[in-house]
Design a protein around this motif. Sequence first.
Motif, mmCIF file in Angstrom:
data_model
loop_
_atom_site.group_PDB
_atom_site.id
_atom_site.type_symbol
_atom_site.label_atom_id
_atom_site.label_comp_id
_atom_site.label_asym_id
_atom_site.label_seq_id
_atom_site.Cartn_x
_atom_site.Cartn_y
_atom_site.Cartn_z
ATOM 1 N N GLU A 96 0.824 -1.207 0.000
ATOM 2 C CA GLU A 96 0.000 0.000 0.000
ATOM 3 C C GLU A 96 0.863 1.264 0.000
ATOM 4 O OE1 GLU A 96 -2.233 -3.411 0.979
ATOM 5 O OE2 GLU A 96 -0.439 -2.635 1.997
ATOM 6 N N LEU A 97 1.961 1.224 0.751
ATOM 7 C CA LEU A 97 2.855 2.380 0.785
ATOM 8 C C LEU A 97 3.489 2.602 -0.581
ATOM 9 C CD1 LEU A 97 4.138 4.559 2.638
ATOM 10 C CD2 LEU A 97 6.027 2.966 3.014
ATOM 11 N N LEU A 98 3.894 1.528 -1.239
ATOM 12 C CA LEU A 98 4.494 1.644 -2.563
ATOM 13 C C LEU A 98 3.467 2.116 -3.595
ATOM 14 C CD1 LEU A 98 6.700 -1.585 -2.573
ATOM 15 C CD2 LEU A 98 7.449 0.775 -2.175
ATOM 16 N N ASP A 99 2.221 1.672 -3.443
ATOM 17 C CA ASP A 99 1.157 2.151 -4.330
ATOM 18 C C ASP A 99 0.975 3.657 -4.182
ATOM 19 O OD1 ASP A 99 0.627 -0.364 -5.346
ATOM 20 O OD2 ASP A 99 -1.038 -0.767 -3.972
ATOM 21 N N LYS A 100 1.006 4.130 -2.944
ATOM 22 C CA LYS A 100 0.861 5.563 -2.674
ATOM 23 C C LYS A 100 2.008 6.366 -3.271
ATOM 24 C CE LYS A 100 -2.741 6.723 -0.006
ATOM 25 N NZ LYS A 100 -3.590 7.925 -0.235
ATOM 26 N N ALA A 101 3.185 5.777 -3.286
ATOM 27 C CA ALA A 101 4.366 6.481 -3.784
ATOM 28 C C ALA A 101 4.207 6.860 -5.245
ATOM 29 C CB ALA A 101 5.614 5.630 -3.590
ATOM 30 N N GLY A 102 3.716 5.936 -6.034
ATOM 31 C CA GLY A 102 3.598 6.196 -7.457
ATOM 32 C C GLY A 102 4.808 5.714 -8.229
ATOM 33 N N PRO A 103 4.737 5.787 -9.550
ATOM 34 C CA PRO A 103 5.773 5.185 -10.408
ATOM 35 C C PRO A 103 7.100 5.928 -10.410
ATOM 36 C CG PRO A 103 4.161 6.374 -11.733
ATOM 37 C CD PRO A 103 3.630 6.365 -10.333
ATOM 38 N N GLN A 104 7.148 7.138 -9.853
ATOM 39 C CA GLN A 104 8.412 7.890 -9.883
ATOM 40 C C GLN A 104 9.364 7.467 -8.760
ATOM 41 O OE1 GLN A 104 5.612 9.255 -8.542
ATOM 42 N NE2 GLN A 104 6.634 9.072 -6.557
ATOM 43 N N LEU A 105 8.940 6.580 -7.849
ATOM 44 C CA LEU A 105 9.837 6.104 -6.802
ATOM 45 C C LEU A 105 10.924 5.231 -7.419
ATOM 46 C CD1 LEU A 105 10.324 6.045 -3.695
ATOM 47 C CD2 LEU A 105 9.092 3.871 -3.661
ATOM 48 N N LYS A 106 12.178 5.651 -7.294
ATOM 49 C CA LYS A 106 13.285 4.990 -7.974
ATOM 50 C C LYS A 106 14.114 4.107 -7.044
ATOM 51 C CE LYS A 106 12.239 7.144 -11.738
ATOM 52 N NZ LYS A 106 11.439 6.413 -12.748
ATOM 53 N N ILE A 107 14.158 4.443 -5.755
ATOM 54 C CA ILE A 107 15.036 3.707 -4.847
ATOM 55 C C ILE A 107 14.482 3.702 -3.432
ATOM 56 C CG2 ILE A 107 16.472 5.775 -4.519
ATOM 57 C CD1 ILE A 107 18.822 3.798 -3.893
ATOM 58 N N VAL A 108 14.674 2.574 -2.765
ATOM 59 C CA VAL A 108 14.520 2.474 -1.310
ATOM 60 C C VAL A 108 15.913 2.203 -0.756
ATOM 61 C CG1 VAL A 108 13.590 1.128 0.603
ATOM 62 C CG2 VAL A 108 12.141 1.660 -1.378
ATOM 63 N N ALA A 109 16.361 3.060 0.148
ATOM 64 C CA ALA A 109 17.664 2.889 0.792
ATOM 65 C C ALA A 109 17.414 2.598 2.257
ATOM 66 C CB ALA A 109 18.519 4.145 0.628
ATOM 67 N N THR A 110 17.676 1.367 2.674
ATOM 68 C CA THR A 110 17.464 1.026 4.073
ATOM 69 C C THR A 110 18.732 1.304 4.876
ATOM 70 O OG1 THR A 110 16.758 -0.699 5.620
ATOM 71 C CG2 THR A 110 18.067 -1.417 3.749
ATOM 72 N N ALA A 111 18.555 1.916 6.037
ATOM 73 C CA ALA A 111 19.693 2.242 6.902
ATOM 74 C C ALA A 111 19.957 1.078 7.846
ATOM 75 C CB ALA A 111 19.416 3.526 7.676
ATOM 76 N N SER A 112 20.269 -0.068 7.252
ATOM 77 C CA SER A 112 20.564 -1.278 8.013
ATOM 78 C C SER A 112 21.268 -2.250 7.074
ATOM 79 C CB SER A 112 19.274 -1.924 8.548
ATOM 80 O OG SER A 112 18.432 -2.312 7.472
ATOM 81 N N ALA A 113 21.921 -3.240 7.664
ATOM 82 C CA ALA A 113 22.530 -4.274 6.828
ATOM 83 C C ALA A 113 21.466 -5.251 6.353
ATOM 84 C CB ALA A 113 23.621 -5.005 7.598
#
Length: 357
Positions: A96-113
């Motif tokens: 649902e969160l990714l759906d809200k983001a829309g198609p312009q979301l290019k990267i998820v950067a997680t601050a963890s290993a």
Amino acid sequence: MHCFTFVAVSILVFTFTLSASDALTTNMTKNLKVLVSSNDFAESGIKILEEHFTVVKSRYFGFNEEGLNENMQELMNLIPGCSALIWISHHPITKELLDKAGPQLKIVATASAGYNNCNVPELKARGIKLSNTPNVLSAAVAEIAVSLMIGAARRFTENLDQVKRGEWEGIGFQNMLGQDLRDSTIGIVGFGGIGQATAKRLVGFEVGKFLYSGHRERPEAKNFGAELVPLDTLLSQSDFILLSAPLTDETRHMINKTSLAKMKKNAIIVNVGRGDLINQDDLYDALKNKQIYAAGLDVTTPEPLPKDNKLLTLPNCFILPHIGSATVRTRNDMAELAAKNVVNALYGRALISPVLP
């Protein structure tokens, strides 16, 4: 001399050209929005992002109940139109969160290993890049791994309770005796950056030998005289068993009733990977019945561990609240690496630490 001057001038011109180009590109990327998912992201990471993009940050904490409720609703409101998401949370990224983001979301950067909570299949299906922050936290987590080994082996849970009660049983010559790291066999499940950093620190404790399990030999193992063995061999021969493997379908509950039964009676298991590497009900039974000697955990399921959890009733279980990477330097390094991965992704460059490039 003339040749040197020409080269020097050429380097200066080239450097200036790159800087001018980057400055122009930065002006063009200021309209790109980057969402930071928790209000406690390190300022050093924010500064890197703000040099290039418009940064939007949640007002809420990304963890615990606040992360699941108020923060998630905030993110649902903020993410539309964002080009990047910095993920700081132990909660999962939802469809649902990714759906809200829309198609312009290019990267998820997680601050963890670890990235088991990042919904990798969904990101991959949508063509969204994913990065993590390995290596920069290895030293700090290794320090906690060694601390847990010592804490469990030397019965810190029981001894701290003595101090609080004012009853120092340990004063007696044969009371509250623990186990030695010296001459012990250390089995490491997950001989990557954290496993190797832990081995490096354990050398000074004069351990007997290192074993490790995995899908392939690690060239770095030669530095420690570590031997690749099947998991069953590692479990049956090790005095200390360190879990520093990622959580996958293969590793989930790899420590269970069956694997615990293969361990020595004096075995101490330490987990700095993910809580679900261990079936905690089976671990409780093994510790309660003194089937193994002790456990040291920096990760559990769930987190935080409820105060009435039965593991907390055991004198031979030493638990920390997931503080493996919790040093000022390490958290700054993690934030900066996550931010630099976002910069590279939105500038069309290769990720520094890619999971999904």
